[in-house]
Design an enzyme around this catalytic site. Structure first.
Site, PDB file in Angstrom:
ATOM      1  N   ARG A   1      -9.592   1.377   8.166  1.00 38.30           N
ATOM      2  CA  ARG A   1      -9.118   0.083   8.652  1.00 38.30           C
ATOM      3  C   ARG A   1     -10.228  -0.703   9.339  1.00 38.30           C
ATOM      4  O   ARG A   1     -10.041  -1.846   9.710  1.00 38.30           O
ATOM      5  CB  ARG A   1      -8.092   0.320   9.733  1.00 38.30           C
ATOM      6  CG  ARG A   1      -6.644   0.473   9.423  1.00 38.30           C
ATOM      7  CD  ARG A   1      -5.999  -0.618   8.694  1.00 38.30           C
ATOM      8  NE  ARG A   1      -4.764  -1.024   9.293  1.00 38.30           N
ATOM      9  CZ  ARG A   1      -3.587  -0.432   9.086  1.00 38.30           C
ATOM     10  NH1 ARG A   1      -3.489   0.597   8.293  1.00 38.30           N
ATOM     11  NH2 ARG A   1      -2.514  -0.911   9.664  1.00 38.30           N
TER      12      ARG A   1
ATOM     13  N   ARG B   1      11.394  -1.990  11.137  1.00 38.90           N
ATOM     14  CA  ARG B   1      10.259  -1.283  11.733  1.00 38.90           C
ATOM     15  C   ARG B   1       9.852  -2.008  13.000  1.00 38.90           C
ATOM     16  O   ARG B   1       9.863  -3.235  13.040  1.00 38.90           O
ATOM     17  CB  ARG B   1       9.098  -1.242  10.724  1.00 38.90           C
ATOM     18  CG  ARG B   1       8.265   0.010  10.834  1.00 38.90           C
ATOM     19  CD  ARG B   1       7.312   0.136   9.691  1.00 38.90           C
ATOM     20  NE  ARG B   1       6.023  -0.459  10.001  1.00 38.90           N
ATOM     21  CZ  ARG B   1       4.963  -0.400   9.205  1.00 38.90           C
ATOM     22  NH1 ARG B   1       5.057   0.211   8.034  1.00 38.90           N
ATOM     23  NH2 ARG B   1       3.829  -0.947   9.553  1.00 38.90           N
TER      24      ARG B   1
ATOM     25  N   LYS C   1       0.836  -1.214   0.000  1.00 41.16           N
ATOM     26  CA  LYS C   1       0.000   0.000   0.000  1.00 41.16           C
ATOM     27  C   LYS C   1       0.866   1.257   0.000  1.00 41.16           C
ATOM     28  O   LYS C   1       0.653   2.171  -0.779  1.00 41.16           O
ATOM     29  CB  LYS C   1      -0.931   0.028   1.238  1.00 41.16           C
ATOM     30  CG  LYS C   1      -1.855  -1.169   1.342  1.00 41.16           C
ATOM     31  CD  LYS C   1      -2.756  -1.087   2.568  1.00 41.16           C
ATOM     32  CE  LYS C   1      -2.030  -1.112   3.903  1.00 41.16           C
ATOM     33  NZ  LYS C   1      -1.375  -2.390   4.222  1.00 41.16           N
TER      34      LYS C   1
ATOM     35  N   ARG D   1      12.076  -6.026   5.564  1.00 42.48           N
ATOM     36  CA  ARG D   1      11.986  -4.589   5.258  1.00 42.48           C
ATOM     37  C   ARG D   1      12.903  -3.745   6.142  1.00 42.48           C
ATOM     38  O   ARG D   1      13.092  -4.005   7.324  1.00 42.48           O
ATOM     39  CB  ARG D   1      10.549  -4.125   5.461  1.00 42.48           C
ATOM     40  CG  ARG D   1      10.425  -2.610   5.484  1.00 42.48           C
ATOM     41  CD  ARG D   1       9.042  -2.101   5.419  1.00 42.48           C
ATOM     42  NE  ARG D   1       8.155  -2.631   6.421  1.00 42.48           N
ATOM     43  CZ  ARG D   1       6.836  -2.425   6.394  1.00 42.48           C
ATOM     44  NH1 ARG D   1       6.284  -1.748   5.420  1.00 42.48           N
ATOM     45  NH2 ARG D   1       6.075  -2.924   7.342  1.00 42.48           N
TER      46      ARG D   1
ATOM     47  N   ARG E   1      -0.642  -8.576  13.589  1.00 43.48           N
ATOM     48  CA  ARG E   1      -1.179  -7.633  12.588  1.00 43.48           C
ATOM     49  C   ARG E   1      -2.037  -8.366  11.559  1.00 43.48           C
ATOM     50  O   ARG E   1      -3.058  -7.850  11.108  1.00 43.48           O
ATOM     51  CB  ARG E   1      -0.036  -6.880  11.902  1.00 43.48           C
ATOM     52  CG  ARG E   1       0.597  -5.822  12.809  1.00 43.48           C
ATOM     53  CD  ARG E   1       1.969  -5.421  12.328  1.00 43.48           C
ATOM     54  NE  ARG E   1       1.968  -4.765  11.038  1.00 43.48           N
ATOM     55  CZ  ARG E   1       3.055  -4.655  10.265  1.00 43.48           C
ATOM     56  NH1 ARG E   1       4.219  -5.145  10.673  1.00 43.48           N
ATOM     57  NH2 ARG E   1       2.991  -4.036   9.110  1.00 43.48           N
TER      58      ARG E   1
HETATM   59  P1  AP5 Z   1       4.831  -1.534   1.879  1.00 44.94           P
HETATM   60  O1  AP5 Z   1       4.580  -0.753   0.645  1.00 44.94           O
HETATM   61  O2  AP5 Z   1       5.450  -0.853   3.029  1.00 44.94           O
HETATM   62  O3  AP5 Z   1       3.491  -2.284   2.326  1.00 44.94           O
HETATM   63  P2  AP5 Z   1       2.279  -1.756   3.176  1.00 44.94           P
HETATM   64  O4  AP5 Z   1       1.051  -2.428   2.631  1.00 44.94           O
HETATM   65  O5  AP5 Z   1       2.277  -0.279   3.266  1.00 44.94           O
HETATM   66  O6  AP5 Z   1       2.650  -2.429   4.574  1.00 44.94           O
HETATM   67  P3  AP5 Z   1       2.641  -1.835   6.031  1.00 44.94           P
HETATM   68  O7  AP5 Z   1       3.447  -2.786   6.855  1.00 44.94           O
HETATM   69  O8  AP5 Z   1       3.006  -0.408   6.065  1.00 44.94           O
HETATM   70  O9  AP5 Z   1       1.114  -2.006   6.339  1.00 44.94           O
HETATM   71  P4  AP5 Z   1       0.349  -1.906   7.621  1.00 44.94           P
HETATM   72  O10 AP5 Z   1      -1.012  -1.779   7.083  1.00 44.94           O
HETATM   73  O11 AP5 Z   1       0.548  -3.026   8.579  1.00 44.94           O
HETATM   74  O12 AP5 Z   1       0.996  -0.675   8.395  1.00 44.94           O
HETATM   75  P5  AP5 Z   1       0.582   0.840   8.605  1.00 44.94           P
HETATM   76  O13 AP5 Z   1       1.810   1.629   8.566  1.00 44.94           O
HETATM   77  O14 AP5 Z   1      -0.545   1.227   7.752  1.00 44.94           O
HETATM   78  O15 AP5 Z   1       5.704  -2.810   1.459  1.00 44.94           O
HETATM   79  C1  AP5 Z   1       6.183  -3.726   2.439  1.00 44.94           C
HETATM   80  C2  AP5 Z   1       7.578  -4.224   2.010  1.00 44.94           C
HETATM   81  O16 AP5 Z   1       7.451  -4.945   0.793  1.00 44.94           O
HETATM   82  C3  AP5 Z   1       8.592  -3.099   1.730  1.00 44.94           C
HETATM   83  O17 AP5 Z   1       9.867  -3.499   2.113  1.00 44.94           O
HETATM   84  C4  AP5 Z   1       8.516  -2.915   0.211  1.00 44.94           C
HETATM   85  O18 AP5 Z   1       9.723  -2.437  -0.310  1.00 44.94           O
HETATM   86  C5  AP5 Z   1       8.218  -4.329  -0.247  1.00 44.94           C
HETATM   87  N1  AP5 Z   1       7.390  -4.379  -1.449  1.00 44.94           N
HETATM   88  C6  AP5 Z   1       6.350  -3.552  -1.767  1.00 44.94           C
HETATM   89  N2  AP5 Z   1       5.809  -3.925  -2.938  1.00 44.94           N
HETATM   90  C7  AP5 Z   1       6.515  -5.018  -3.357  1.00 44.94           C
HETATM   91  C8  AP5 Z   1       6.422  -5.862  -4.514  1.00 44.94           C
HETATM   92  N3  AP5 Z   1       5.480  -5.652  -5.456  1.00 44.94           N
HETATM   93  N4  AP5 Z   1       7.304  -6.881  -4.626  1.00 44.94           N
HETATM   94  C9  AP5 Z   1       8.246  -7.103  -3.676  1.00 44.94           C
HETATM   95  N5  AP5 Z   1       8.402  -6.328  -2.555  1.00 44.94           N
HETATM   96  C10 AP5 Z   1       7.521  -5.297  -2.413  1.00 44.94           C
HETATM   97  O19 AP5 Z   1       0.053   0.810  10.116  1.00 44.94           O
HETATM   98  C11 AP5 Z   1       0.925   0.569  11.192  1.00 44.94           C
HETATM   99  C12 AP5 Z   1       0.152   0.633  12.502  1.00 44.94           C
HETATM  100  O20 AP5 Z   1      -0.369   1.959  12.694  1.00 44.94           O
HETATM  101  C13 AP5 Z   1      -1.062  -0.277  12.618  1.00 44.94           C
HETATM  102  O21 AP5 Z   1      -0.706  -1.586  13.018  1.00 44.94           O
HETATM  103  C14 AP5 Z   1      -1.888   0.455  13.661  1.00 44.94           C
HETATM  104  O22 AP5 Z   1      -1.375   0.251  14.955  1.00 44.94           O
HETATM  105  C15 AP5 Z   1      -1.659   1.908  13.289  1.00 44.94           C
HETATM  106  N6  AP5 Z   1      -2.635   2.419  12.300  1.00 44.94           N
HETATM  107  C16 AP5 Z   1      -2.343   2.925  11.064  1.00 44.94           C
HETATM  108  N7  AP5 Z   1      -3.459   3.298  10.441  1.00 44.94           N
HETATM  109  C17 AP5 Z   1      -4.483   3.025  11.282  1.00 44.94           C
HETATM  110  C18 AP5 Z   1      -5.892   3.165  11.184  1.00 44.94           C
HETATM  111  N8  AP5 Z   1      -6.488   3.678  10.092  1.00 44.94           N
HETATM  112  N9  AP5 Z   1      -6.630   2.767  12.244  1.00 44.94           N
HETATM  113  C19 AP5 Z   1      -6.077   2.256  13.364  1.00 44.94           C
HETATM  114  N10 AP5 Z   1      -4.747   2.097  13.515  1.00 44.94           N
HETATM  115  C20 AP5 Z   1      -3.957   2.468  12.471  1.00 44.94           C
HETATM  116 MG    MG Z   2       2.582   1.087   4.800  1.00 44.09          MG
END
Ligand code: AP5
Ligand code: MG
Length: 248
Positions: free
Chosen positions: A84, A180, A9, A121, A191
């Site tokens: 979410r 991270r 994402k 990552r 997660r």
């Molecule tokens: P990346 O692009 O970082 O993937 P992502 O889907 O953004 O993964 P996240 O780990 O950031 O998702 P998340 O939803 O758990 O975390 P968030 O920060 O939103 O890619 C991942 C890896 O793969 C990278 O190394 C990248 O280089 C690689 N990659 C990407 N595409 C690839 C491909 N095509 N092929 C190969 N490799 C690839 O949330 C974190 C925390 O914040 C949550 O757990 C929660 O506590 C809180 N939070 C955030 N938003 C909310 C909300 N709306 N409500 C409540 N709590 C929230």
């Molecule tokens: Mg992300």
């Protein structure tokens, strides 16, 4: 953008936002920045994030509502990590009222691939930028599947000479690269559970809308970007031709 943790994402939101000249609104990035800066919100959410649980709907919708009131979002924006929960989706619908179609893209990736990506990552300790994956540079994929604790040790030792220079320091600000905090194997499992329990129902919430699309996120980032752009354009065109596709 919807999708499992690690579906891509953030990677795709960044690229899409840059290409289309609209801001990326990433709730995860905003919260990590707050934790890094030790703000009041950062102190409130730190432990929840480290456990892999979700921050309250009330706090998140407040943060997003305020962000979407800023002028730079008036011609469009990309949301990464929000909504979410169904409650957040309902709030987003009310925020979108009169602001054009809400296009929802689900990035679909198998869970085995998620474990590989998140275990490997690296992000910048200073600016939070995603620095890619040390596994791609230093290990065959098969090694990286069984990561977790091993990856953490590896990631913490990344000053090691096995990595090319561009994976030793952040390409954006030169900061130190780290794993991270919530990419630890046990937290990734939590997660994923949280995703299935609280976020996956959103796919059903949106699926019947003409502006819902899903793309295969298991391809290369370039291939996903092409598919995603096509999906968004097709969904947007659908809202014009049908005249009824504007998601509330
Ligand atoms: P990346 O692009 O970082 O993937 P992502 O889907 O953004 O993964 P996240 O780990 O950031 O998702 P998340 O939803 O758990 O975390 P968030 O920060 O939103 O890619 C991942 C890896 O793969 C990278 O190394 C990248 O280089 C690689 N990659 C990407 N595409 C690839 C491909 N095509 N092929 C190969 N490799 C690839 O949330 C974190 C925390 O914040 C949550 O757990 C929660 O506590 C809180 N939070 C955030 N938003 C909310 C909300 N709306 N409500 C409540 N709590 C929230
Ligand atoms: Mg992300």
């Amino acid at each position: 953008m919807l999708g499992l943790p690690g579906a891509g994402k953030g990677t795709q939101a960044e690229r899409f936002a840059r290409t289309r000249g609209v801001p990326k609104v990433s709730t995860g990035d905003m919260l990590r920045e707050a934790v890094h800066d030790d703000t009041e919100i950062g102190r409130r959410v730190k432990t929840t994030m480290e456990r892999g649980e979700l921050v309250s709907d009330e706090l998140m919708t407040g943060i997003v509502r305020e962000r979407l009131e800023r002028a730079d979002t008036m011609s469009g924006f990309v949301l990464d990590g929000f909504p979410r929960t169904v409650g957040q989706a309902e709030s987003l619908d009310s925020m979108m009222n009169g602001r054009g179609p809400l296009i929802v893209v689900d990035i679909v990736v198998p869970e085995e691939e998620i474990a590989r990506r998140l275990g490997a990552r690296l992000i910048c300790a200073d600016c939070g930028a995603n620095a890619g994956s040390f596994a791609d540079a230093a290990h065959p994929v098969s090694d990286a599947v069984a990561v977790g604790a091993a990856a953490r040790v590896e990631a913490e030792a990344i000053a090691g000479s096995r990595l090319p220079p561009d994976l030793q320091r952040c390409g954006r600000c030169g900061g130190r690269l780290i794993q991270r905090a919530d990419d630890d194997a046990a937290v990734v499992l939590e997660r994923l559970k949280v995703y299935h329990r609280q976020t996956e129902p959103l796919v059903e919430y949106y699926r019947k809308r003409p502006t819902f699309r899903s793309v295969n996120g298991a391809l290369t980032p370039d291939q996903v970007a092409v598919a995603l752009a096509a999906a968004v354009d097709a969904a947007a065109a659908g809202t014009i031709t049908t005249g009824g596709g504007v998601a509330r």
